[in-house]
Design a protein around this motif. Structure first.
Motif, mmCIF file in Angstrom:
data_model
loop_
_atom_site.group_PDB
_atom_site.id
_atom_site.type_symbol
_atom_site.label_atom_id
_atom_site.label_comp_id
_atom_site.label_asym_id
_atom_site.label_seq_id
_atom_site.Cartn_x
_atom_site.Cartn_y
_atom_site.Cartn_z
ATOM 1 N N VAL A 1 0.857 -1.175 0.000
ATOM 2 C CA VAL A 1 0.000 0.000 0.000
ATOM 3 C C VAL A 1 0.901 1.234 0.000
ATOM 4 O O VAL A 1 1.660 1.460 0.950
ATOM 5 N N GLY A 2 0.845 1.998 -1.076
ATOM 6 C CA GLY A 2 1.637 3.215 -1.185
ATOM 7 C C GLY A 2 0.810 4.422 -0.799
ATOM 8 O O GLY A 2 -0.309 4.591 -1.283
ATOM 9 N N GLU A 3 1.348 5.251 0.065
ATOM 10 C CA GLU A 3 0.591 6.381 0.600
ATOM 11 C C GLU A 3 1.385 7.681 0.506
ATOM 12 O O GLU A 3 2.596 7.680 0.272
ATOM 13 N N ASN B 1 1.319 12.311 4.750
ATOM 14 C CA ASN B 1 0.500 13.296 5.459
ATOM 15 C C ASN B 1 -0.981 13.217 5.089
ATOM 16 O O ASN B 1 -1.757 14.129 5.384
ATOM 17 N N ASP B 2 -1.371 12.123 4.454
ATOM 18 C CA ASP B 2 -2.758 11.943 4.016
ATOM 19 C C ASP B 2 -3.566 11.270 5.126
ATOM 20 O O ASP B 2 -3.595 10.049 5.243
ATOM 21 N N GLU B 3 -4.236 12.057 5.948
ATOM 22 C CA GLU B 3 -4.961 11.512 7.097
ATOM 23 C C GLU B 3 -6.080 10.570 6.671
ATOM 24 O O GLU B 3 -6.310 9.538 7.296
ATOM 25 N N ARG B 4 -6.776 10.924 5.595
ATOM 26 C CA ARG B 4 -7.842 10.053 5.093
ATOM 27 C C ARG B 4 -7.248 8.729 4.611
ATOM 28 O O ARG B 4 -7.818 7.667 4.822
ATOM 29 N N GLY B 5 -6.087 8.816 3.981
ATOM 30 C CA GLY B 5 -5.416 7.601 3.530
ATOM 31 C C GLY B 5 -5.044 6.692 4.677
ATOM 32 O O GLY B 5 -5.139 5.459 4.566
ATOM 33 N N HIS B 6 -4.640 7.268 5.807
ATOM 34 C CA HIS B 6 -4.307 6.459 6.979
ATOM 35 C C HIS B 6 -5.535 5.710 7.494
ATOM 36 O O HIS B 6 -5.445 4.536 7.880
ATOM 37 N N GLU B 7 -6.682 6.368 7.492
ATOM 38 C CA GLU B 7 -7.920 5.709 7.925
ATOM 39 C C GLU B 7 -8.258 4.538 7.016
ATOM 40 O O GLU B 7 -8.667 3.465 7.479
ATOM 41 N N PHE C 1 0.916 -7.510 4.492
ATOM 42 C CA PHE C 1 0.377 -6.181 4.206
ATOM 43 C C PHE C 1 1.494 -5.194 4.513
ATOM 44 O O PHE C 1 1.875 -5.017 5.668
ATOM 45 N N HIS C 2 2.037 -4.574 3.469
ATOM 46 C CA HIS C 2 3.163 -3.652 3.665
ATOM 47 C C HIS C 2 2.746 -2.231 3.332
ATOM 48 O O HIS C 2 2.139 -1.975 2.280
ATOM 49 N N LEU C 3 3.091 -1.300 4.201
ATOM 50 C CA LEU C 3 2.751 0.107 4.014
ATOM 51 C C LEU C 3 4.025 0.934 3.847
ATOM 52 O O LEU C 3 4.942 0.834 4.667
ATOM 53 N N ASN C 4 4.063 1.722 2.767
ATOM 54 C CA ASN C 4 5.214 2.600 2.560
ATOM 55 C C ASN C 4 4.794 3.862 1.802
ATOM 56 O O ASN C 4 3.679 3.949 1.272
ATOM 57 N N GLY C 5 5.712 4.841 1.769
ATOM 58 C CA GLY C 5 5.497 5.993 0.907
ATOM 59 C C GLY C 5 5.415 5.522 -0.531
ATOM 60 O O GLY C 5 6.194 4.663 -0.960
ATOM 61 N N ARG C 6 4.495 6.081 -1.289
ATOM 62 C CA ARG C 6 4.166 5.496 -2.589
ATOM 63 C C ARG C 6 5.302 5.568 -3.613
ATOM 64 O O ARG C 6 5.300 4.807 -4.579
ATOM 65 N N ARG D 1 4.991 -12.846 -5.249
ATOM 66 C CA ARG D 1 3.811 -12.366 -5.977
ATOM 67 C C ARG D 1 3.270 -11.120 -5.270
ATOM 68 O O ARG D 1 2.782 -11.213 -4.144
ATOM 69 N N THR D 2 3.362 -9.992 -5.953
ATOM 70 C CA THR D 2 3.133 -8.706 -5.305
ATOM 71 C C THR D 2 2.006 -7.929 -5.977
ATOM 72 O O THR D 2 2.030 -7.696 -7.191
ATOM 73 N N LEU D 3 1.040 -7.525 -5.174
ATOM 74 C CA LEU D 3 -0.099 -6.714 -5.606
ATOM 75 C C LEU D 3 0.095 -5.311 -5.039
ATOM 76 O O LEU D 3 0.593 -5.152 -3.925
ATOM 77 N N THR D 4 -0.288 -4.286 -5.814
ATOM 78 C CA THR D 4 -0.060 -2.920 -5.343
ATOM 79 C C THR D 4 -1.355 -2.113 -5.294
ATOM 80 O O THR D 4 -2.233 -2.255 -6.152
ATOM 81 N N LEU D 5 -1.436 -1.274 -4.277
ATOM 82 C CA LEU D 5 -2.541 -0.324 -4.100
ATOM 83 C C LEU D 5 -1.930 1.027 -3.774
ATOM 84 O O LEU D 5 -1.076 1.131 -2.892
ATOM 85 N N THR D 6 -2.345 2.061 -4.483
ATOM 86 C CA THR D 6 -1.883 3.415 -4.186
ATOM 87 C C THR D 6 -3.048 4.268 -3.707
ATOM 88 O O THR D 6 -4.127 4.256 -4.317
#
Length: 305
Positions: free
Chosen positions: A69-71, A74-80, A243-248, A267-272
């Motif tokens: 998950v790329g974020e 400072n995106d508060e909505r993204g954190h939720e 589930f990995h979270l990082n800067g996009r 095998r890697t799936l991505t969500l931004t």
């Protein structure tokens, strides 16, 4: 007779609406499968839809080892939304949480917190964390603790990355030899002609000298290599989904961490998560899924969240 005709009309209308909804869902599923195959365009999960759910993402994740998950940090909505997705997936699969926001040397303390050996305040006081860690990322750890989910402190220590950014590879001569808290230099393999390197040069251009830019790119690869090592080794040994979270920037367009993991056979799936609507078609190629976080999620009563 007239009443019967009216009833028949409404029956046909209801059936038509039902069939159109089924067709729309089927088309969405087919479009998603095609997108996954050619990676040409992301599937946008529409937060503004009253039927917003994570079924497609959850279903597709069955075929993958890792979800990145790329974020924007400072995106508060993204954190939720990240928390919501993590919670949802953890109820469907044996899952491990991996965070760029935690570093290798913090693993032992993190494990002690997860096991209940130390309190949350002791955990927070033990080390230096990002300024928004307690507000935006600690909820993920709390959920992991409550549900006995392992956590990977994925990022190699910032002090070593900073040393590489200043001194280049020669910084390795001063790194401690008795314990390895950093990826080995041979794991920082770079393709200087790659799209990723070009994007990094564009990002750092004008901020420093050529040598300094090269060292800063080296530090970026250091972080990518370190996260790859931790994620890949945990996944291959445990067989748990991650589930990995990082800067996009670490994962967009199939580059950086995404590229390294896929090259390693993971095998890697991505969500931004994007805080603004993307205008160009090219930007829709950034990930397998995209969520525009500035759109409100509608509740069942039709009111925005």
């Amino acid at each position: 007779m007239k009443k019967t005709i009216i009833q028949l009309f409404f029956l046909i209308l209801i059936q038509s609406i039902f069939l159109s909804e089924l067709t729309a869902e089927s088309n969405q599923e087919a479009r998603f499968q095609e997108n996954i195959k050619d990676s040409k365009s992301a599937l946008v999960l529409d937060l503004a839809s009253s039927k917003f759910n994570l079924d497609l993402l959850t279903k597709e994740f069955a075929n993958y080892d890792v979800l990145i998950v790329g974020e924007e940090h400072n995106d508060e909505r993204g954190h939720e939304i990240s928390l919501k997705i993590f919670q949802e997936l953890s109820t469907k699969y044996p899952l491990t949480l991996s965070l760029e926001m935690l570093e290798w040397h913090q693993q032992e303390t993190t494990n002690e917190f997860l096991s209940g050996s130390i309190t949350e305040s002791a955990f927070l006081n033990d080390s230096k964390y990002w300024n928004n860690f307690q507000k935006d990322y600690l909820p993920l750890l709390r959920w992991a603790k409550e549900n006995q989910i392992p956590v990977i402190c994925a990022n190699p220590p910032r002090r070593y990355a900073n040393a590489l950014a200043r001194q280049g590879f020669s910084a390795y001569k001063n790194f401690p030899k008795n314990e390895r808290l950093y990826p080995l230099p041979q794991n920082l393999l770079r393709d200087r002609n790659s799209i990723y390197e070009a994007k990094l040069r564009d990002l750092f251009q004008g901020h420093s000298s050529h040598a300094s830019i090269e060292n800063t790119i080296l530090a970026q690869n250091f972080w990518d290599a370190g996260m790859t090592e931790k994620i890949a080794s945990h996944q291959l040994i445990s067989s748990r989904k991650i589930f990995h979270l990082n800067g996009r920037f670490h994962s967009d367009y199939g580059l950086g961490l995404t590229y390294r993991l896929r090259k390693a056979g993971i095998r890697t799936l991505t969500l931004t998560l994007l805080p603004e609507e993307v205008k160009t078609e090219g930007e829709r190629k950034i990930a397998d899924f995209v969520i525009f976080t500035n759109k409100p999620i509608l509740k069942e009563d039709g009111k925005s969240d």
